[in-house]
Design a protein around this motif. Structure first.
Motif, mmCIF file in Angstrom:
data_model
loop_
_atom_site.group_PDB
_atom_site.id
_atom_site.type_symbol
_atom_site.label_atom_id
_atom_site.label_comp_id
_atom_site.label_asym_id
_atom_site.label_seq_id
_atom_site.Cartn_x
_atom_site.Cartn_y
_atom_site.Cartn_z
ATOM 1 N N ASP A 15 0.724 -1.329 0.106
ATOM 2 C CA ASP A 15 0.096 -0.075 0.035
ATOM 3 C C ASP A 15 1.008 1.074 0.041
ATOM 4 N N GLU A 46 -7.726 3.470 -6.120
ATOM 5 C CA GLU A 46 -8.410 2.517 -5.217
ATOM 6 C C GLU A 46 -7.939 0.922 -5.306
ATOM 7 N N ASN A 47 -7.889 0.627 -6.671
ATOM 8 C CA ASN A 47 -7.804 -0.630 -7.282
ATOM 9 C C ASN A 47 -6.242 -1.133 -7.224
ATOM 10 N N ARG A 48 -5.537 -0.974 -6.219
ATOM 11 C CA ARG A 48 -4.066 -1.236 -6.204
ATOM 12 C C ARG A 48 -3.654 -2.756 -6.814
#
Length: 136
Positions: free
Chosen positions: A49, A63-65
């Motif tokens: 993250d 947001e869609n790592r």
């Protein structure tokens, strides 16, 4: 004979630091190389993250790592520099193993189809960071 051998060894030890491999030399990367590294290393950074977020301009990390960790990235053309901003054509492809697993295990290779997108990077404190990196 022994003295000759000792002289050869001593001479060799004296010359090695002079010839060497340039270990102490600093390599200066070009602006283009720095920008390319920011693009092509993103899949690896998606495994964490904090590292993923650090690749982006503050507040711009998607947001869609996990989706980013399932793809590979390659610069696909000539970048367009405009001051502290650069636009880069990026080939996005599947077939890579996800690095975003928390327990460190690799998942099966992604089957994402290949696409090309334009990504925008911005120089922040001397480093290129992603500002806009759409997947498709």
């Amino acid at each position: 004979m022994k003295l000759k051998r000792l002289l050869v060894i001593a001479l060799s030890l004296w010359l090695v630091p002079l010839v060497g491999c340039g270990g102490s030399a600093t390599v200066k990367l070009t602006e283009e190389q720095n920008a390319f590294a920011s693009v092509e290393g993103l899949g690896d950074l998606a495994g964490d993250d904090a590292m993923f977020a650090s690749a982006f301009v503050a507040g711009a990390a998607p947001e869609n790592r996990k989706d980013y960790g399932e793809r590979g990235y390659q610069v696909a053309g000539v970048p367009t520099f405009d001051g502290d901003s650069v636009t880069v054509p990026v080939k996005i492809f599947g077939g890579v193993y996800s690095t975003s697993s928390r327990d460190g295990r690799r998942s099966k290779a992604s089957s994402v189809t290949e696409t090309e997108q334009l990504w925008t990077l911005q120089r922040v404190d001397g480093h290129w960071k992603l500002k806009d990196a759409p997947l498709g």
